[in-house]
Design a protein around this motif. Structure first.
Motif, PDB file in Angstrom:
ATOM      1  N   LEU A 166     -11.441 -11.763 -11.105  1.00  0.00           N
ATOM      2  CA  LEU A 166     -12.447 -12.020 -10.084  1.00  0.00           C
ATOM      3  C   LEU A 166     -13.093 -13.391 -10.308  1.00  0.00           C
ATOM      4  O   LEU A 166     -13.253 -14.187  -9.368  1.00  0.00           O
ATOM      5  CB  LEU A 166     -13.480 -10.898 -10.155  1.00  0.00           C
ATOM      6  CG  LEU A 166     -14.502 -10.774  -9.055  1.00  0.00           C
ATOM      7  CD1 LEU A 166     -14.819  -9.301  -8.836  1.00  0.00           C
ATOM      8  CD2 LEU A 166     -15.770 -11.525  -9.411  1.00  0.00           C
TER       9      LEU A 166
ATOM     10  N   LEU B 249      -7.952 -17.066   4.502  1.00  0.00           N
ATOM     11  CA  LEU B 249      -8.989 -16.070   4.258  1.00  0.00           C
ATOM     12  C   LEU B 249     -10.312 -16.739   3.899  1.00  0.00           C
ATOM     13  O   LEU B 249     -10.364 -17.907   3.504  1.00  0.00           O
ATOM     14  CB  LEU B 249      -8.565 -15.135   3.122  1.00  0.00           C
ATOM     15  CG  LEU B 249      -7.287 -14.322   3.343  1.00  0.00           C
ATOM     16  CD1 LEU B 249      -7.105 -13.320   2.215  1.00  0.00           C
ATOM     17  CD2 LEU B 249      -7.302 -13.621   4.691  1.00  0.00           C
ATOM     18  N   THR B 250     -11.368 -15.962   4.004  1.00  0.00           N
ATOM     19  CA  THR B 250     -12.693 -16.407   3.592  1.00  0.00           C
ATOM     20  C   THR B 250     -12.747 -16.446   2.065  1.00  0.00           C
ATOM     21  O   THR B 250     -11.872 -15.899   1.396  1.00  0.00           O
ATOM     22  CB  THR B 250     -13.761 -15.404   4.060  1.00  0.00           C
ATOM     23  OG1 THR B 250     -13.495 -14.152   3.420  1.00  0.00           O
ATOM     24  CG2 THR B 250     -13.709 -15.229   5.564  1.00  0.00           C
ATOM     25  N   PRO B 251     -13.804 -17.074   1.490  1.00  0.00           N
ATOM     26  CA  PRO B 251     -13.976 -17.019   0.032  1.00  0.00           C
ATOM     27  C   PRO B 251     -13.892 -15.593  -0.510  1.00  0.00           C
ATOM     28  O   PRO B 251     -13.228 -15.340  -1.513  1.00  0.00           O
ATOM     29  CB  PRO B 251     -15.374 -17.608  -0.169  1.00  0.00           C
ATOM     30  CG  PRO B 251     -15.548 -18.546   0.970  1.00  0.00           C
ATOM     31  CD  PRO B 251     -14.808 -17.944   2.127  1.00  0.00           C
ATOM     32  N   TYR B 252     -14.551 -14.636   0.160  1.00  0.00           N
ATOM     33  CA  TYR B 252     -14.439 -13.243  -0.262  1.00  0.00           C
ATOM     34  C   TYR B 252     -12.971 -12.814  -0.311  1.00  0.00           C
ATOM     35  O   TYR B 252     -12.527 -12.145  -1.246  1.00  0.00           O
ATOM     36  CB  TYR B 252     -15.120 -12.304   0.747  1.00  0.00           C
ATOM     37  CG  TYR B 252     -16.610 -12.303   0.745  1.00  0.00           C
ATOM     38  CD1 TYR B 252     -17.338 -12.308  -0.436  1.00  0.00           C
ATOM     39  CD2 TYR B 252     -17.311 -12.235   1.946  1.00  0.00           C
ATOM     40  CE1 TYR B 252     -18.726 -12.270  -0.410  1.00  0.00           C
ATOM     41  CE2 TYR B 252     -18.690 -12.190   1.982  1.00  0.00           C
ATOM     42  CZ  TYR B 252     -19.396 -12.212   0.799  1.00  0.00           C
ATOM     43  OH  TYR B 252     -20.758 -12.160   0.829  1.00  0.00           O
ATOM     44  N   GLY B 253     -12.245 -13.166   0.753  1.00  0.00           N
ATOM     45  CA  GLY B 253     -10.851 -12.752   0.838  1.00  0.00           C
ATOM     46  C   GLY B 253     -10.030 -13.329  -0.300  1.00  0.00           C
ATOM     47  O   GLY B 253      -9.160 -12.654  -0.861  1.00  0.00           O
TER      48      GLY B 253
ATOM     49  N   ALA C 212     -10.511  -6.651 -14.951  1.00  0.00           N
ATOM     50  CA  ALA C 212     -10.526  -7.151 -13.576  1.00  0.00           C
ATOM     51  C   ALA C 212     -11.489  -8.324 -13.449  1.00  0.00           C
ATOM     52  O   ALA C 212     -11.278  -9.229 -12.634  1.00  0.00           O
ATOM     53  CB  ALA C 212     -10.931  -6.037 -12.616  1.00  0.00           C
TER      54      ALA C 212
ATOM     55  N   VAL D 270     -10.928 -11.371  -3.451  1.00  0.00           N
ATOM     56  CA  VAL D 270     -10.333 -10.031  -3.390  1.00  0.00           C
ATOM     57  C   VAL D 270      -8.829 -10.111  -3.636  1.00  0.00           C
ATOM     58  O   VAL D 270      -8.267  -9.320  -4.408  1.00  0.00           O
ATOM     59  CB  VAL D 270     -10.615  -9.354  -2.031  1.00  0.00           C
ATOM     60  CG1 VAL D 270      -9.744  -8.112  -1.838  1.00  0.00           C
ATOM     61  CG2 VAL D 270     -12.090  -8.990  -1.907  1.00  0.00           C
TER      62      VAL D 270
ATOM     63  N   ASN E 111      -0.074  -9.724   5.825  1.00  0.00           N
ATOM     64  CA  ASN E 111       0.975  -9.561   6.834  1.00  0.00           C
ATOM     65  C   ASN E 111       2.168 -10.469   6.633  1.00  0.00           C
ATOM     66  O   ASN E 111       2.692 -11.047   7.590  1.00  0.00           O
ATOM     67  CB  ASN E 111       0.408  -9.807   8.249  1.00  0.00           C
ATOM     68  CG  ASN E 111      -0.868  -9.065   8.529  1.00  0.00           C
ATOM     69  OD1 ASN E 111      -1.911  -9.670   8.717  1.00  0.00           O
ATOM     70  ND2 ASN E 111      -0.800  -7.752   8.532  1.00  0.00           N
ATOM     71  N   ARG E 112       2.614 -10.621   5.399  1.00  0.00           N
ATOM     72  CA  ARG E 112       3.862 -11.344   5.215  1.00  0.00           C
ATOM     73  C   ARG E 112       4.860 -10.474   4.459  1.00  0.00           C
ATOM     74  O   ARG E 112       4.455  -9.536   3.756  1.00  0.00           O
ATOM     75  CB  ARG E 112       3.628 -12.685   4.516  1.00  0.00           C
ATOM     76  CG  ARG E 112       3.148 -12.578   3.103  1.00  0.00           C
ATOM     77  CD  ARG E 112       3.029 -13.969   2.464  1.00  0.00           C
ATOM     78  NE  ARG E 112       3.357 -13.907   1.054  1.00  0.00           N
ATOM     79  CZ  ARG E 112       3.382 -14.952   0.235  1.00  0.00           C
ATOM     80  NH1 ARG E 112       3.093 -16.156   0.682  1.00  0.00           N
ATOM     81  NH2 ARG E 112       3.701 -14.804  -1.030  1.00  0.00           N
TER      82      ARG E 112
ATOM     83  N   THR F  78      -7.971 -10.730  -7.266  1.00  0.00           N
ATOM     84  CA  THR F  78      -8.190  -9.539  -8.087  1.00  0.00           C
ATOM     85  C   THR F  78      -7.142  -8.467  -7.821  1.00  0.00           C
ATOM     86  O   THR F  78      -6.578  -7.879  -8.755  1.00  0.00           O
ATOM     87  CB  THR F  78      -9.611  -8.978  -7.827  1.00  0.00           C
ATOM     88  OG1 THR F  78     -10.553 -10.045  -7.911  1.00  0.00           O
ATOM     89  CG2 THR F  78      -9.964  -7.898  -8.824  1.00  0.00           C
TER      90      THR F  78
ATOM     91  N   ASP G 133       0.825  -9.221  -0.315  1.00  0.00           N
ATOM     92  CA  ASP G 133       1.611  -9.669   0.830  1.00  0.00           C
ATOM     93  C   ASP G 133       1.394  -8.786   2.050  1.00  0.00           C
ATOM     94  O   ASP G 133       1.322  -9.283   3.180  1.00  0.00           O
ATOM     95  CB  ASP G 133       3.098  -9.719   0.456  1.00  0.00           C
ATOM     96  CG  ASP G 133       3.390 -10.813  -0.564  1.00  0.00           C
ATOM     97  OD1 ASP G 133       2.576 -11.758  -0.667  1.00  0.00           O
ATOM     98  OD2 ASP G 133       4.414 -10.732  -1.254  1.00  0.00           O
ATOM     99  N   VAL G 134       1.260  -7.470   1.829  1.00  0.00           N
ATOM    100  CA  VAL G 134       0.989  -6.567   2.949  1.00  0.00           C
ATOM    101  C   VAL G 134      -0.362  -6.905   3.568  1.00  0.00           C
ATOM    102  O   VAL G 134      -0.512  -6.923   4.791  1.00  0.00           O
ATOM    103  CB  VAL G 134       1.035  -5.090   2.481  1.00  0.00           C
ATOM    104  CG1 VAL G 134       0.405  -4.164   3.502  1.00  0.00           C
ATOM    105  CG2 VAL G 134       2.480  -4.673   2.215  1.00  0.00           C
ATOM    106  N   LEU G 135      -1.353  -7.220   2.729  1.00  0.00           N
ATOM    107  CA  LEU G 135      -2.699  -7.512   3.241  1.00  0.00           C
ATOM    108  C   LEU G 135      -2.734  -8.782   4.089  1.00  0.00           C
ATOM    109  O   LEU G 135      -3.563  -8.904   4.977  1.00  0.00           O
ATOM    110  CB  LEU G 135      -3.706  -7.630   2.089  1.00  0.00           C
ATOM    111  CG  LEU G 135      -4.159  -6.300   1.479  1.00  0.00           C
ATOM    112  CD1 LEU G 135      -5.007  -6.536   0.241  1.00  0.00           C
ATOM    113  CD2 LEU G 135      -4.945  -5.475   2.496  1.00  0.00           C
TER     114      LEU G 135
END
Lengths: 216, 216, 216
Positions: free
Chosen positions: A163, A122-126, A159, A129, A57-58, A132, A53-55
């Motif tokens: 992923l 977010l992007t697919p990477y996001g 992990a 991430v 921004n909520r 995970t 949630d921090v990542l």
């Protein structure tokens, strides 16, 4: 509507309990006092979701709703009972009941992470991430707090299911699967690969460094 | 317009690659598995920028754009090749090519940190902190994850160039330098002081504690 | 109006100084260089408040205002003077002046944490967590950075006063106490319980794990 959500709500509770128990046992093993045991249980259960949630921004669900924290505290209480009443608790973490519950939590948390990531654009990477980090972030924070290298970085096929689940979520989402399906695919894959990894003792290869001395 | 940005884009790529390689090698040295090597490479490259973005409450560029993560993963792949193919990779981190690339990254990251801080309306302190955290935060997170005191806290003249760069950015901004100049001054100063520190083996003094025994 | 705020402003300054001194001494004990000493002093003083602000998605006061950082840097300078001039500084952290200042800081930080949590609309749990994290987060981050298990997790009756203060804030708020009173009740309780814990050497029980060997 609530029928769609039910399986995830159940999985989430099972996961919060398993993670809180795991964190509390880890803290007791490390010789922490009662406060430390509670903190490590709570952080293991809620740390991944809070970081998620921090990542994006909520406001962290762990602080802005009561349910998750209540369940985590029940898990801590359960762990303290186990520690006090069961001399054989040594093996709690090796029982099928615990391992299955833990895998359920891993699956539920990876799915919510991917979902929050997708909702935040977010992007697919996001997305991968966030899946995970939500799944393994709490346990890793707890490891750091007791001075250990997070076990997911060292040896476990733990992990990796999260992923893979994140990737599966993104693929299902990208091919236009209806609402709810990507999260279900993600959770199913995480649970299945984690169970298979336990059953067949899968490990990732170590990237060996030949002929090195242990310099910095 | 793109001409103004180009040098920074190039510096950013060089820095992401150098940081990802450094993190991956560090992880391999510490005996992590393939997942751990990739995670440490990615965190070293993207951790500083992610912390910067979380501190100013904006979506982390590492999760909301694809470019930085792609470059970091190329860096991880490069590191794995180096580890597998080059028995002499021991000295990779001591080669001029690596040290210059790493200094370029330090300069680029300090400049983007200062820039984001200024755009977010932070105080001079905030700008300096953000420049430093962006430049050294990734490597420090990686150090923590493998159970080490971040090297920047112990012995290296490594964070200091970033801090000086942050101050230079603020001064240039305060005296009304045109857009782009403060970031350029910052990056130039960071790169120059880091190179000089390497060349002349500069160190900060230890604040020695006489006659202490290693209590608490 | 300013009369209402004054006591908190004074307590905040006392706390920032005490925390910065404590962090700097800890860093010097650990053999860090001048940069490391300053970083640990600043992080001990400002880390809890910064974590608090990140958790409720607001710009960290430590980076967006100048006052707190200035006070923290004065604390670092004070610590360096103490280290250089007072060979007997070993006992600084055991002097009544330091212990009282530190308890004042604990009280002030717990109260601001609870207040920010209530303003952000957090649940009672969230208020208690934010009070505790604001009060002990900085010292715990500093401990982590020098490779130690945060002392609050191991042995001290130090986090518990902050946690009780958070509960007191919430109760006072829930029964409709007028503005300012919950924070005052919180700070008073934190200070009193911390002082009593020091005076009577209160400790939380360790949750002992009988007959365990130190496995992971």
């Amino acid at each position: 509507m609530s029928i769609t959500l039910d399986p995830f709500a159940v999985m989430n509770v099972v996961g919060l309990l398993a993670f809180a128990v795991a964190g509390s046992l880890k803290a007791a093993d490390a010789g922490l006092d009662a406060f430390g045991v509670a903190v490590l249980g709570v952080i293991t259960a809620l740390g991944g979701g809070t970081t998620r949630d921090v990542l994006v921004n909520r406001p962290p669900a762990s602080l802005a709703t009561t349910w998750d924290m209540s369940v985590a505290l029940v898990g801590v209480a359960l762990a303290i009972l186990l520690i006090r009443r069961t001399p054989e608790h040594v093996s709690v973490r090796d029982t099928p009941a615990f391992l299955v519950s833990d895998a359920v939590g891993l699956a539920a948390f990876a799915a919510t992470g991917a979902l929050v990531g997708a909702q935040a654009g977010l992007t697919p990477y996001g997305i991968v991430v966030l899946a995970t980090v939500t799944a393994v972030g709490g346990g890793s924070l707890a490891d750091l707090l007791i001075g250990r290298i997070p076990v997911v970085l060292r040896e476990d096929f733990y992990a990796t299911p999260a992923l893979l689940g994140g990737i599966a979520f993104w693929v299902a989402d990208a091919v236009g699967a209806p609402t709810g399906v990507p999260a279900g695919v993600c959770a199913g894959l995480v649970f299945a690969t984690r169970m298979l990894a336990l059953r067949y003792e899968w490990h990732l290869p170590e990237i060996r460094v030949e002929g090195r001395t242990g310099d910095s």
